[in-house]
Design a protein around this motif. Structure first.
Motif, PDB file in Angstrom:
ATOM      1  N   ARG A 131      -8.017   1.841   6.206  1.00 10.72           N
ATOM      2  CA  ARG A 131      -8.016   2.840   5.124  1.00 10.72           C
ATOM      3  C   ARG A 131      -8.099   2.176   3.754  1.00 10.72           C
ATOM      4  O   ARG A 131      -8.780   2.658   2.858  1.00 10.72           O
ATOM      5  CB  ARG A 131      -6.759   3.704   5.219  1.00 10.72           C
ATOM      6  N   LYS A 132      -7.438   1.038   3.605  1.00  7.52           N
ATOM      7  CA  LYS A 132      -7.443   0.307   2.334  1.00  7.52           C
ATOM      8  C   LYS A 132      -8.842  -0.209   2.005  1.00  7.52           C
ATOM      9  O   LYS A 132      -9.231  -0.305   0.849  1.00  7.52           O
ATOM     10  CB  LYS A 132      -6.423  -0.834   2.390  1.00  7.52           C
ATOM     11  N   GLY A 133      -9.627  -0.500   3.044  1.00  8.76           N
ATOM     12  CA  GLY A 133     -11.042  -0.844   2.880  1.00  8.76           C
ATOM     13  C   GLY A 133     -11.322  -2.273   2.460  1.00  8.76           C
ATOM     14  O   GLY A 133     -10.430  -3.103   2.348  1.00  8.76           O
ATOM     15  N   GLY A 134     -12.607  -2.536   2.244  1.00  6.36           N
ATOM     16  CA  GLY A 134     -13.063  -3.855   1.811  1.00  6.36           C
ATOM     17  C   GLY A 134     -12.655  -4.962   2.775  1.00  6.36           C
ATOM     18  O   GLY A 134     -12.730  -4.801   3.993  1.00  6.36           O
ATOM     19  N   ALA A 135     -12.197  -6.077   2.214  1.00  8.60           N
ATOM     20  CA  ALA A 135     -11.797  -7.223   3.035  1.00  8.60           C
ATOM     21  C   ALA A 135     -10.622  -6.879   3.945  1.00  8.60           C
ATOM     22  O   ALA A 135     -10.471  -7.467   5.021  1.00  8.60           O
ATOM     23  CB  ALA A 135     -11.430  -8.402   2.137  1.00  8.60           C
ATOM     24  N   PHE A 136      -9.792  -5.913   3.525  1.00  5.38           N
ATOM     25  CA  PHE A 136      -8.650  -5.517   4.352  1.00  5.38           C
ATOM     26  C   PHE A 136      -9.107  -4.889   5.664  1.00  5.38           C
ATOM     27  O   PHE A 136      -8.482  -5.071   6.699  1.00  5.38           O
ATOM     28  CB  PHE A 136      -7.742  -4.556   3.585  1.00  5.38           C
ATOM     29  N   ALA A 137     -10.226  -4.150   5.634  1.00  5.00           N
ATOM     30  CA  ALA A 137     -10.770  -3.558   6.858  1.00  5.00           C
ATOM     31  C   ALA A 137     -11.222  -4.646   7.824  1.00  5.00           C
ATOM     32  O   ALA A 137     -11.095  -4.499   9.040  1.00  5.00           O
ATOM     33  CB  ALA A 137     -11.916  -2.608   6.527  1.00  5.00           C
ATOM     34  N   LEU A 138     -11.726  -5.743   7.279  1.00  6.44           N
ATOM     35  CA  LEU A 138     -12.108  -6.881   8.136  1.00  6.44           C
ATOM     36  C   LEU A 138     -10.877  -7.519   8.764  1.00  6.44           C
ATOM     37  O   LEU A 138     -10.881  -7.865   9.949  1.00  6.44           O
ATOM     38  CB  LEU A 138     -12.890  -7.926   7.333  1.00  6.44           C
TER      39      LEU A 138
ATOM     40  N   GLU B  76       0.853  -1.197   0.000  1.00  6.40           N
ATOM     41  CA  GLU B  76       0.000   0.000   0.000  1.00  6.40           C
ATOM     42  C   GLU B  76       0.887   1.244   0.000  1.00  6.40           C
ATOM     43  O   GLU B  76       1.868   1.319   0.747  1.00  6.40           O
ATOM     44  CB  GLU B  76      -0.892  -0.006   1.250  1.00  6.40           C
ATOM     45  N   PRO B  77       0.567   2.235  -0.838  1.00 14.73           N
ATOM     46  CA  PRO B  77       1.310   3.500  -0.756  1.00 14.73           C
ATOM     47  C   PRO B  77       0.964   4.200   0.564  1.00 14.73           C
ATOM     48  O   PRO B  77      -0.186   4.165   0.999  1.00 14.73           O
ATOM     49  CB  PRO B  77       0.807   4.312  -1.947  1.00 14.73           C
ATOM     50  N   PRO B  78       1.945   4.816   1.210  1.00 13.45           N
ATOM     51  CA  PRO B  78       1.665   5.475   2.488  1.00 13.45           C
ATOM     52  C   PRO B  78       1.080   6.865   2.319  1.00 13.45           C
ATOM     53  O   PRO B  78       1.304   7.538   1.317  1.00 13.45           O
ATOM     54  CB  PRO B  78       3.051   5.582   3.125  1.00 13.45           C
ATOM     55  N   LEU B  79       0.331   7.263   3.324  1.00 15.79           N
ATOM     56  CA  LEU B  79      -0.031   8.673   3.472  1.00 15.79           C
ATOM     57  C   LEU B  79       1.112   9.313   4.263  1.00 15.79           C
ATOM     58  O   LEU B  79       1.736   8.652   5.104  1.00 15.79           O
ATOM     59  CB  LEU B  79      -1.346   8.816   4.232  1.00 15.79           C
ATOM     60  N   PRO B  80       1.408  10.581   4.024  1.00 17.95           N
ATOM     61  CA  PRO B  80       2.549  11.199   4.716  1.00 17.95           C
ATOM     62  C   PRO B  80       2.512  11.040   6.244  1.00 17.95           C
ATOM     63  O   PRO B  80       3.537  10.757   6.861  1.00 17.95           O
ATOM     64  CB  PRO B  80       2.449  12.675   4.307  1.00 17.95           C
ATOM     65  N   GLN B  81       1.347  11.184   6.857  1.00 18.70           N
ATOM     66  CA  GLN B  81       1.265  11.103   8.321  1.00 18.70           C
ATOM     67  C   GLN B  81       1.506   9.685   8.846  1.00 18.70           C
ATOM     68  O   GLN B  81       1.822   9.505  10.014  1.00 18.70           O
ATOM     69  CB  GLN B  81      -0.078  11.646   8.824  1.00 18.70           C
TER      70      GLN B  81
END
Length: 182
Positions: free
Chosen positions: A164-171, A142-147
């Protein structure tokens, strides 16, 4: 190598069995045909920079923990920084974030940077090793957000990025360490 992961985050998948990397978030600093190198961003140690590397104490806030950057060369110290002027970095990882040069003058380094974090050790992969682990789906890229590179709540970073990545990753982010106790 056109598919370099330099500057990206690797999030340990739940299938990754290596205890050095369970639920870790690794910033890849270098990835080429010779291998890869990165820093685990979400493992603050119980010791402070002042206790572990007193020569670097002037760079960070009082009581700042040293971070466990990975199992390779655990006595080596690496300083990750967000630079006001990227050309001041010893090595840039992405945009204005990179490593403080070993020859850096600490007195001026604090003024040349916006954020600093001190790591003991790093993560490393030999030629082709990281690519094999990616094929086994040991890592989520996953590309990072600066923070996220200097997260205030580093221990929650793995779950936060997956959410943040969402979908199945949030699970996956909400899975207990041991799913059998769910």
């Amino acid at each position: 190598m056109d598919d370099s992961l330099k500057g990206k985050l690797l999030l340990a998948s739940p299938a990754l069995q290596d205890p050095n990397f369970a639920r870790t978030v690794v910033l890849i600093a270098e990835h080429n045909e010779d291998g890869a190198m990165g820093l685990v961003l979400n493992r603050p140690a119980t010791t402070t920079v002042a206790e572990s590397a007193p020569e670097l104490e002037e760079l960070v806030e009082a009581e700042e923990p040293i971070y466990i950057g990975g199992p390779v060369q655990p006595s080596a110290v690496i300083v990750l920084a967000a630079f006001e002027e990227p050309a001041a970095a010893g090595l840039l990882v992405r945009d204005d974030v990179g490593f403080l040069s070993a020859e850096a003058d600490f007195a001026t380094s604090r003024d040349a940077t916006r954020q600093l974090r001190v790591f003991a050790g790093h993560a490393g992969w030999g030629p082709g090793q990281l690519d094999e682990e990616l094929e086994r789906e040991d890592w989520i890229v996953e590309p990072p957000l600066p923070q996220e590179l200097f997260s205030e709540d580093a221990e929650e970073l793995w779950g936060d990025v997956l959410t943040r990545k969402g979908g199945a990753f949030a699970l996956v982010a909400r899975m207990p360490l041991d799913p059998s106790v769910n």
